[in-house]
Design a protein around this motif. Structure first.
Motif, PDB file in Angstrom:
ATOM      1  N   THR A 103      67.967  34.671  14.320  1.00 19.44           N
ATOM      2  CA  THR A 103      67.782  36.091  14.362  1.00 19.44           C
ATOM      3  C   THR A 103      67.995  36.705  12.685  1.00 19.44           C
ATOM      4  OG1 THR A 103      68.702  36.447  16.727  1.00 19.44           O
ATOM      5  CG2 THR A 103      68.431  38.567  15.516  1.00 19.44           C
ATOM      6  N   ASP A 104      66.949  37.497  12.486  1.00 21.01           N
ATOM      7  CA  ASP A 104      66.992  38.080  11.128  1.00 21.01           C
ATOM      8  C   ASP A 104      66.563  39.488  11.313  1.00 21.01           C
ATOM      9  OD1 ASP A 104      64.077  37.756  11.267  1.00 21.01           O
ATOM     10  OD2 ASP A 104      63.983  36.612   9.512  1.00 21.01           O
ATOM     11  N   ALA A 105      66.156  40.036  10.080  1.00 19.62           N
ATOM     12  CA  ALA A 105      65.654  41.668  10.160  1.00 19.62           C
ATOM     13  C   ALA A 105      64.161  41.456  10.797  1.00 19.62           C
ATOM     14  CB  ALA A 105      65.727  42.169   8.736  1.00 19.62           C
ATOM     15  N   THR A 106      63.490  40.842  10.825  1.00 15.69           N
ATOM     16  CA  THR A 106      62.184  40.493  11.458  1.00 15.69           C
ATOM     17  C   THR A 106      61.876  40.194  12.777  1.00 15.69           C
ATOM     18  OG1 THR A 106      61.399  38.591  10.321  1.00 15.69           O
ATOM     19  CG2 THR A 106      61.239  40.345   8.812  1.00 15.69           C
ATOM     20  N   GLY A 107      62.898  39.543  13.393  1.00 16.31           N
ATOM     21  CA  GLY A 107      62.791  39.126  14.694  1.00 16.31           C
ATOM     22  C   GLY A 107      63.683  38.013  14.887  1.00 16.31           C
ATOM     23  N   THR A 108      63.798  37.541  16.331  1.00 12.40           N
ATOM     24  CA  THR A 108      64.239  36.387  16.823  1.00 12.40           C
ATOM     25  C   THR A 108      63.414  35.115  17.109  1.00 12.40           C
ATOM     26  OG1 THR A 108      65.836  37.840  17.931  1.00 12.40           O
ATOM     27  CG2 THR A 108      65.754  35.716  18.893  1.00 12.40           C
ATOM     28  N   TYR A 109      63.878  33.953  16.744  1.00  9.82           N
ATOM     29  CA  TYR A 109      63.033  32.673  16.622  1.00  9.82           C
ATOM     30  C   TYR A 109      63.701  31.711  17.527  1.00  9.82           C
ATOM     31  CZ  TYR A 109      61.130  35.679  12.957  1.00  9.82           C
ATOM     32  OH  TYR A 109      60.367  36.636  12.251  1.00  9.82           O
ATOM     33  N   LYS A 110      63.153  31.015  18.315  1.00 13.86           N
ATOM     34  CA  LYS A 110      63.621  30.023  19.242  1.00 13.86           C
ATOM     35  C   LYS A 110      63.181  28.819  19.066  1.00 13.86           C
ATOM     36  CE  LYS A 110      65.400  33.294  22.538  1.00 13.86           C
ATOM     37  NZ  LYS A 110      65.193  33.708  24.093  1.00 13.86           N
ATOM     38  N   THR A 111      63.966  27.587  19.136  1.00 10.43           N
ATOM     39  CA  THR A 111      63.321  26.267  19.313  1.00 10.43           C
ATOM     40  C   THR A 111      64.461  25.536  20.338  1.00 10.43           C
ATOM     41  OG1 THR A 111      62.477  24.311  18.378  1.00 10.43           O
ATOM     42  CG2 THR A 111      64.289  25.233  17.315  1.00 10.43           C
ATOM     43  N   THR A 112      64.033  24.494  21.122  1.00  7.96           N
ATOM     44  CA  THR A 112      64.838  23.699  22.015  1.00  7.96           C
ATOM     45  C   THR A 112      64.989  22.371  21.492  1.00  7.96           C
ATOM     46  OG1 THR A 112      63.182  23.282  23.481  1.00  7.96           O
ATOM     47  CG2 THR A 112      64.474  25.170  23.693  1.00  7.96           C
ATOM     48  N   MET A 113      66.395  21.594  21.876  1.00 13.27           N
ATOM     49  CA  MET A 113      66.213  20.256  21.644  1.00 13.27           C
ATOM     50  C   MET A 113      66.788  19.573  23.063  1.00 13.27           C
ATOM     51  SD  MET A 113      66.664  17.525  19.971  1.00 13.27           S
ATOM     52  CE  MET A 113      66.296  17.637  18.231  1.00 13.27           C
ATOM     53  N   VAL A 114      66.209  18.569  23.657  1.00 14.06           N
ATOM     54  CA  VAL A 114      66.759  18.003  24.747  1.00 14.06           C
ATOM     55  C   VAL A 114      67.378  16.591  24.284  1.00 14.06           C
ATOM     56  CG1 VAL A 114      65.805  17.027  26.913  1.00 14.06           C
ATOM     57  CG2 VAL A 114      64.579  18.977  26.009  1.00 14.06           C
ATOM     58  N   VAL A 115      68.672  16.552  24.659  1.00 10.93           N
ATOM     59  CA  VAL A 115      69.272  15.492  24.398  1.00 10.93           C
ATOM     60  C   VAL A 115      69.534  14.534  25.659  1.00 10.93           C
ATOM     61  CG1 VAL A 115      71.681  14.506  23.502  1.00 10.93           C
ATOM     62  CG2 VAL A 115      70.728  16.512  22.737  1.00 10.93           C
ATOM     63  N   LYS A 116      69.020  13.200  25.433  1.00 10.02           N
ATOM     64  CA  LYS A 116      69.284  12.369  26.849  1.00 10.02           C
ATOM     65  C   LYS A 116      70.082  11.141  26.454  1.00 10.02           C
ATOM     66  CE  LYS A 116      64.432  13.391  28.208  1.00 10.02           C
ATOM     67  NZ  LYS A 116      63.207  12.968  28.238  1.00 10.02           N
TER      68      LYS A 116
END
Length: 116
Positions: A103-116
């Protein structure tokens, strides 16, 4: 002598109006370049996430990692840095789905990681 004066006057007028015509257009282009909004870059390599963010405003940036049950696993706030580079290693993490939130001043960004 009169014709030389006329040529110099015309040349000065033409150069003056060309400079005026190019001035506002150049300023508009510069103004647009300065207001560029850049998203963070996420690169996944195996069980690692590499994050790179160009923080032009040097405002506060929050990094958070949540597990699949929405529990906060990691939190960090960074302020005053122009370039933020982080590597998140999930090699020894428990099997789960993790979400990295930036999260910064311009927005919120996401990514995911699947651990198996």
């Amino acid at each position: 002598m009169k014709s030389v004066f006329n040529y110099v006057t015309v040349a000065a007028l033409l150069l003056g109006t060309m400079g005026f015509a190019n001035g506002p257009a150049k300023s508009e282009v510069e103004r647009r370049v300065i207001n560029v909004e850049l998203d963070p870059v996420f690169v996944k390599k195996g069980e690692k996430i590499l994050m790179n963010l160009l923080n032009l405003s040097q405002d506060k940036v929050e990094l958070k990692i949540y597990d699949s049950q929405n529990r906060l696993v990691y939190k960090e706030s960074i302020k005053g840095e122009f370039v933020i580079e982080k590597a998140f290693n999930f090699e020894k993490a428990f099997e789960d789905d993790y979400t990295l939130v930036v999260t910064d001043a311009t927005g919120t960004y996401k990514t995911t990681m699947v651990v198996k």
